[in-house]
Design a protein around this motif. Structure first.
Motif, PDB file in Angstrom:
ATOM      1  N   LEU B 142      76.889  50.376  81.332  1.00 15.41           N
ATOM      2  CA  LEU B 142      77.440  50.914  80.197  1.00 15.41           C
ATOM      3  C   LEU B 142      78.744  50.480  80.344  1.00 15.41           C
ATOM      4  CD1 LEU B 142      76.913  54.198  78.756  1.00 15.41           C
ATOM      5  CD2 LEU B 142      79.104  53.965  79.379  1.00 15.41           C
ATOM      6  N   PHE B 143      79.398  50.651  81.661  1.00 15.78           N
ATOM      7  CA  PHE B 143      80.783  50.333  81.909  1.00 15.78           C
ATOM      8  C   PHE B 143      81.224  48.821  81.664  1.00 15.78           C
ATOM      9  CE2 PHE B 143      84.548  50.122  84.782  1.00 15.78           C
ATOM     10  CZ  PHE B 143      85.216  50.968  84.294  1.00 15.78           C
ATOM     11  N   ILE B 144      80.284  47.968  81.758  1.00 14.97           N
ATOM     12  CA  ILE B 144      80.445  46.734  81.208  1.00 14.97           C
ATOM     13  C   ILE B 144      81.012  46.586  79.834  1.00 14.97           C
ATOM     14  CG2 ILE B 144      79.762  44.380  80.939  1.00 14.97           C
ATOM     15  CD1 ILE B 144      77.843  45.001  83.132  1.00 14.97           C
ATOM     16  N   GLY B 145      79.860  47.305  78.993  1.00 17.33           N
ATOM     17  CA  GLY B 145      80.303  47.377  77.443  1.00 17.33           C
ATOM     18  C   GLY B 145      81.412  48.034  77.280  1.00 17.33           C
ATOM     19  N   TRP B 146      81.830  49.337  77.848  1.00 13.47           N
ATOM     20  CA  TRP B 146      82.902  49.901  77.788  1.00 13.47           C
ATOM     21  C   TRP B 146      84.142  48.928  77.863  1.00 13.47           C
ATOM     22  CZ3 TRP B 146      82.854  55.384  76.736  1.00 13.47           C
ATOM     23  CH2 TRP B 146      84.034  55.793  77.113  1.00 13.47           C
ATOM     24  N   ILE B 224      84.714  62.179  83.527  1.00 19.42           N
ATOM     25  CA  ILE B 224      84.144  61.520  82.549  1.00 19.42           C
ATOM     26  C   ILE B 224      84.898  61.825  81.256  1.00 19.42           C
ATOM     27  CG2 ILE B 224      81.967  60.848  81.377  1.00 19.42           C
ATOM     28  CD1 ILE B 224      80.575  61.276  83.956  1.00 19.42           C
ATOM     29  N   LEU B 225      85.084  63.180  81.139  1.00 17.13           N
ATOM     30  CA  LEU B 225      85.773  63.711  80.082  1.00 17.13           C
ATOM     31  C   LEU B 225      87.079  63.014  79.679  1.00 17.13           C
ATOM     32  CD1 LEU B 225      86.005  65.609  77.820  1.00 17.13           C
ATOM     33  CD2 LEU B 225      87.157  67.103  79.068  1.00 17.13           C
ATOM     34  N   VAL B 226      87.987  62.884  80.894  1.00 19.06           N
ATOM     35  CA  VAL B 226      89.246  62.001  80.736  1.00 19.06           C
ATOM     36  C   VAL B 226      88.869  60.722  80.040  1.00 19.06           C
ATOM     37  CG1 VAL B 226      91.312  61.206  81.989  1.00 19.06           C
ATOM     38  CG2 VAL B 226      90.111  63.492  82.345  1.00 19.06           C
ATOM     39  N   GLY B 227      88.017  59.798  80.653  1.00 20.51           N
ATOM     40  CA  GLY B 227      87.589  58.626  80.133  1.00 20.51           C
ATOM     41  C   GLY B 227      87.326  58.715  78.776  1.00 20.51           C
ATOM     42  N   THR B 262      84.503  55.885  68.818  1.00 19.59           N
ATOM     43  CA  THR B 262      83.242  57.101  69.052  1.00 19.59           C
ATOM     44  C   THR B 262      82.701  56.874  70.325  1.00 19.59           C
ATOM     45  OG1 THR B 262      81.887  55.897  67.703  1.00 19.59           O
ATOM     46  CG2 THR B 262      83.169  57.198  66.716  1.00 19.59           C
ATOM     47  N   ALA B 263      82.888  55.974  71.101  1.00 15.29           N
ATOM     48  CA  ALA B 263      82.102  55.715  72.188  1.00 15.29           C
ATOM     49  C   ALA B 263      82.246  56.896  73.205  1.00 15.29           C
ATOM     50  CB  ALA B 263      82.566  54.217  72.854  1.00 15.29           C
ATOM     51  N   GLY B 264      83.544  57.175  73.359  1.00 13.83           N
ATOM     52  CA  GLY B 264      83.756  58.580  74.361  1.00 13.83           C
ATOM     53  C   GLY B 264      82.730  59.776  73.681  1.00 13.83           C
ATOM     54  N   GLN B 317      89.071  63.675  63.173  1.00 12.22           N
ATOM     55  CA  GLN B 317      87.744  63.884  62.694  1.00 12.22           C
ATOM     56  C   GLN B 317      86.915  63.815  64.084  1.00 12.22           C
ATOM     57  OE1 GLN B 317      86.383  64.792  59.659  1.00 12.22           O
ATOM     58  NE2 GLN B 317      88.238  64.983  59.248  1.00 12.22           N
ATOM     59  N   LEU B 318      87.671  62.583  65.075  1.00 17.82           N
ATOM     60  CA  LEU B 318      87.060  62.759  66.280  1.00 17.82           C
ATOM     61  C   LEU B 318      87.199  63.831  66.946  1.00 17.82           C
ATOM     62  CD1 LEU B 318      88.358  59.184  67.181  1.00 17.82           C
ATOM     63  CD2 LEU B 318      85.926  60.031  67.186  1.00 17.82           C
ATOM     64  N   GLY B 319      88.246  64.697  66.677  1.00 13.49           N
ATOM     65  CA  GLY B 319      88.534  66.252  67.389  1.00 13.49           C
ATOM     66  C   GLY B 319      87.217  67.120  66.872  1.00 13.49           C
TER      67      GLY B 319
END
Lengths: 107, 655, 164
Positions: B142-146, B224-227, B262-264, B317-319
């Motif tokens: 997943l990190f690769i895609g990230w 992970i949240l920070v990321g 929206t990946a996060g 909206q992401l919020g």
């Protein structure tokens, strides 16, 4: 019975290594310093081959090949630096003149 | 069958990207657009086929495909593996279908641009990277895609690299997300050392088994949240997204509104079991989400650049999504993610078409009265705006926002055993946010499309751009009826789709809750109509605009924070490196020696005199030797090495 | 020890000493070539004929040619030779000589290897098998090293053309 025993080879390698060391400490000409480095590298390579022959392991000669590659790279880069310094108008190849930052030696 | 189709899903856009980048300059504009659309379109068709296969299978079925083993050492292993489950299926459909519509639009939008091949190769590469991110069953994969989507985002923000401002914006986005990536990597490493694998199922099982200490879970979740916050431009990382609007409009629509940001949200939704074990982090997520949505809504209220308004509304909206994630209603977050992708893509694409026809004018106060010149675009924008505001019953945004609001109302954060936090204040703020959303987006609508005519519209919107807008209009209006509150007809297709076994309960929901959620956007619409709806607006500026503008320009104080946290320590380090401590010490020793020997000389008396001479001489030698230590001469260095070697050997020999 | 072996060893050491004490660089290179050839003989006597061939081809052949090229290009003339003489006064040999002698003595003191039965020689076949079997990663790393050397040599050379 091989011509060289392991002990003799180590003796030889030690002497050659010391000669190279003395050379690198004495000579101020960078070309000679590179040659001295090559002599030292050869001495270590000789120890590898001797150890490989002593314990009948091909690794010794593998290491020899690697040392050879290292020596080739070191010589190429070192000679490149010498050429570069020479082209920048440094009058001598004295290694002691390149002791200041910014390329301005005292020579 | 599925084992073959799933890798193909990623391969199609990737191959299209390669073909385009290799054939750049050799084939025509139309061919490039066609290749890109075919690549993404095939991907969309495959996505639909795979979804049908998945849904026709057993209820809890997943489709795992292990491509190859990547890393296998003692204590850790990682695979390149894909998994299609119901969560990733929703995301795949959003990415490919919305991506296809935006690609079709972009063919019309970018037709005149000389760099169209570069544009489409980046766009298709982005779709491929996003699909890797979505489908990966291993967090390392997943990190690769990230990282891949981050790279494509950087390339596309700086697409028009002639302008230094654009490249600066691209670099800013890259740096900001990079900080988050570093944090995410830290979190992944923590999980990997604790669980021995980064396979999502294995990690969640290890966490559920209690293999990971509670503090470890909290710290990993925090990282992970920070990321996720950095990727999704939430407080305190929000400043990069408005600047990212420097890229072409389709990029803004696809990357910076519908999918990448929206990946996060998606990552946290995938790991919701992990986050459920970390109650403080959940509460932090909810609070940060609420802060972001209010702050971004206030900022959007005072902006005058059309695309920037949309960018701030994306952050807002992401919020909402992060608020939902923090409250544990991840289904609502995903639902809002889906509807948001529809209506925000629609808004961006319409805004792009409007700006293009109005002669590249982005200031809403210089536009105006475009209602008559472009009725179709006006209708599309109004549809998108109503969906964003969440006008009741007829728009998709209403249902998703309603789901989030009801979820927030019921939540209780059990921070410690005796101290719990009710979700009611957060609900109130989210409702205020809904009101503000309707206010700022209809301010934009009234100023741009009603009022005095501003710029003269030219040209026509091509059909290639019109068709995607129509499709997105339909989705923005009707995409929400698959999930309704219990007060209305109880229809729970979406939650049933995500998790067939335990559908989210909407029971014991007071009617006035839905009513409040429906009235807030209507009130916002009404206020906006009163303030800006007339031919001569009652007020051009809202009170306190100057203060908010100044604050927003300073990034809400975030730039000062970044300066304090990141820039100043670095400058301190460079200062230290410049003023070498060792050097100072040696110089200081020499200076002290000289001073002392001067004093001693001055004593001048018999033995003392002699002692002073010796002392000076000895210190002189010592200083000489010390100086020789680093005089910059290679031969001396070699001598020191040899001497040290001699000493070491002597110790070995004599011992 | 064979007379031949003694000869090869003494030629190696003498060649090294001569190479380190010459004033003219080309002479030193020639002595160095002699040293390397003698060393190759030593390697053959150790049963490592593959290594000996590599020593002759790569070291005495390629690397020494590099030295000769550079010496020709920078053209060290008469003043340089005089300067070398100035630098090589007996006093300059004191410290390094002592240091090298100490090192040599310590190493010789440390030597206490076991002596055992005579092993069979190692062929190039064995070396190749282990080079591309167990040590294939190392070969890749060495290729990286060679690439780095190539790039840096190229970079330095390019600066020479474009620089002052």
């Amino acid at each position: 019975m091989p011509a060289f025993s392991f002990n003799d080879t180590l003796l030889l390698a030690t002497i050659v290594f010391s000669v190279g060391l003395a050379g690198i400490l004495v000579r101020r000409n960078m070309v000679f310093m590179l040659m001295a480095l090559d002599i030292m590298l050869n001495a270590t390579a000789l120890v590898f081959v001797a150890a490989g022959a002593r314990w009948h392991d091909a690794t010794g000669q593998v290491m020899f090949v690697l040392v050879l590659a290292l020596a080739a790279v070191e010589t190429a880069v070192g000679l490149g630096i010498i050429m570069c310094l020479h082209a920048h108008g440094r009058p001598t190849l004295d290694a002691d003149t390149g002791n200041l930052l910014g390329g301005q030696g005292r020579g | 069958m599925g084992e073959i189709l799933l890798p193909l899903l990623i391969l199609c856009p990737l191959v299209a990207s390669m073909i385009i980048s290799v054939s750049a300059g050799r084939v025509g504009t139309c061919a490039i657009g066609a290749i890109a659309c075919v690549g993404v379109g095939l991907s969309a068709i495959l996505g639909i086929i795979l979804s049908v296969m998945l849904l026709s299978g057993p209820a809890a079925g997943v489709l795992p495909v292990v491509l190859w083993r990547w890393i296998h050492v003692a204590g850790f292993s990682a695979d390149i593996a894909l998994t299609l489950d119901r969560v990733s299926m929703v995301m795949v459909l959003v990415v490919t279908v919305v991506g296809l519509l935006i690609h079709v639009y972009a063919v019309g939008y970018m037709r005149e641009d000389p760099g169209i091949a570069r544009f489409f190769s980046c766009m298709t590469l982005f779709v491929a990277a996003m699909l890797v991110l979505v489908l990966a069953s291993d967090l390392l994969c997943l990190f690769i895609g990230w990282e891949g989507v981050g790279l494509c985002s950087y390339l596309l923000i700086g697409f028009w690299y002639d302008d230094p401002a654009n490249t600066a914006a691209a670099r800013k986005a890259f740096y900001m997300t990079r900080m988050g990536d570093a944090a995410l990597l830290c979190g992944l490493l923590l999980l990997a050392t604790a669980a021995g694998s980064l396979h999502i199922g294995a990690v969640l099982a290890a966490v559920a088994d209690g293999q990971v200490a509670p503090s470890g879970v909290n710290v990993a979740a925090l990282f992970i949240l920070v990321g996720a916050l950095a990727k999704s431009a939430q407080v305190p990382f929000q400043t990069w997204l408005p600047d990212a609007m420097a890229g072409p409009t389709p990029t803004s629509a696809l990357i910076h509104a519908a999918t990448m940001v929206t990946a996060g949200v998606y990552l946290i939704a995938r790991l919701h079991d992990l986050f459920a074990m970390a109650a403080p982090v959940m509460a932090l997520t909810a609070v940060l989400g609420t802060l972001t949505l209010l702050m971004a809504a206030c900022t959007a209220m005072v902006q005058s650049d059309l695309k920037r308004i949309l960018a701030w509304s994306t952050i807002s909206q992401l919020g909402y999504m992060f608020l939902a994630l923090g409250c544990g209603v991840w289904q609502a977050a995903l639902f809002h993610l889906m509807t948001h992708a529809f209506f925000k893509a629609l808004l961006f694409l319409t805004a792009g078409a409007v700006i293009m026809r109005a002669g590249h004018e982005q200031d809403i106060f210089r536009l105006g009265g475009l209602r008559h010149a472009m009725p179709g675009l006006t209708a599309a924008f109004v549809v998108g705006a109503s969906a964003l505001a969440g006008l009741p019953l007829v728009t998709a945004g209403f249902y998703s926002k309603e789901m989030i609001l009801s979820g927030v109302w019921h939540v209780h954060f059990g921070l410690t055993r005796e101290w719990t936090l009710s979700g009611h204040p957060l609900w109130g703020m989210a409702l205020l946010g809904a009101f503000l959303t309707a206010l700022y987006i209809f301010r934009c609508v009234f100023i741009v499309f009603c009022g005095k005519p501003g710029t003269v519209a030219t040209g026509r919107t091509s059909r290639l751009m019109g068709i995607p807008l129509g499709c997105l209009c339909f989705l923005s209006l009707c995409g929400g009826v698959i999930e309704m509150p219990d007060t209305l007809p109880p229809l729970h297709l979406f939650t049933a789709l995500l998790d067939p076994k335990t559908p989210l309960s909407h029971a014991d929901e007071p009617v006035w809750l839905v009513l409040a959620g429906a009235l807030a956007p209507l009130a916002g619409l009404g206020v906006a109509r009163v303030l800006w709806g007339r031919a001569a607006p009652v007020m051009r500026e809202i009170p306190g605009q100057a203060a908010i503008t100044r604050l927003a320009r300073a990034g809400w104080g975030m730039d000062a924070l970044y300066d304090l946290v990141f820039v100043q320590p670095f400058r301190l380090l460079t200062w230290l490196a410049h003023h070498d401590i060792l050097d100072q010490a040696i110089t200081g020793t020499g200076r002290m020696t000289r001073a002392i020997s001067g004093r001693v000389f001055r004593a001048r008396a018999g033995f003392l005199d002699k002692l002073a001479v010796w002392g000076t001489r000895a210190r002189g030698w010592a200083g000489h030797l010390l100086g020789r230590l680093d005089n910059g001469r290679v031969r001396w260095y070699a001598a020191w090495i040899a001497g040290g070697l001699c000493a070491g050997l002597a110790m070995a020999v004599l011992s | 020890m064979h007379a031949l072996a003694l000869l090869a060893a003494s030629v190696t050491v003498m060649g090294a000493v001569m190479a380190m004490t010459r004033r003219v660089a080309v002479h030193a290179v020639l002595y160095l070539v002699v040293t390397l050839l003698a060393l190759a003989t030593v390697l053959v006597m150790l049963g490592a004929s593959f290594a000996a061939m590599l020593e002759i081809i790569i070291y005495a052949g390629a690397i020494m040619v590099l030295f000769v090229f550079v010496i020709m290009m920078i053209n060290l003339g008469q003043p340089d030779s005089a300067r070398e003489k100035e630098w090589l006064r007996p006093r300059a040999w004191c410290g390094p000589g002592v240091l090298a002698t100490i090192m040599c003595a310590e190493l010789l003191y440390c030597l206490n290897p076991p002596s055992g039965p005579a092993p069979a020689p190692i062929t190039a076949h064995d070396v190749g098998l282990s080079l591309f079997g167990r040590y294939v990663l190392m070969v890749e790393l060495v290729s990286f090293l060679l690439l780095a050397g190539l790039v840096s040599a190229f970079h330095i050379g390019r600066n020479r053309v474009g620089g002052r």
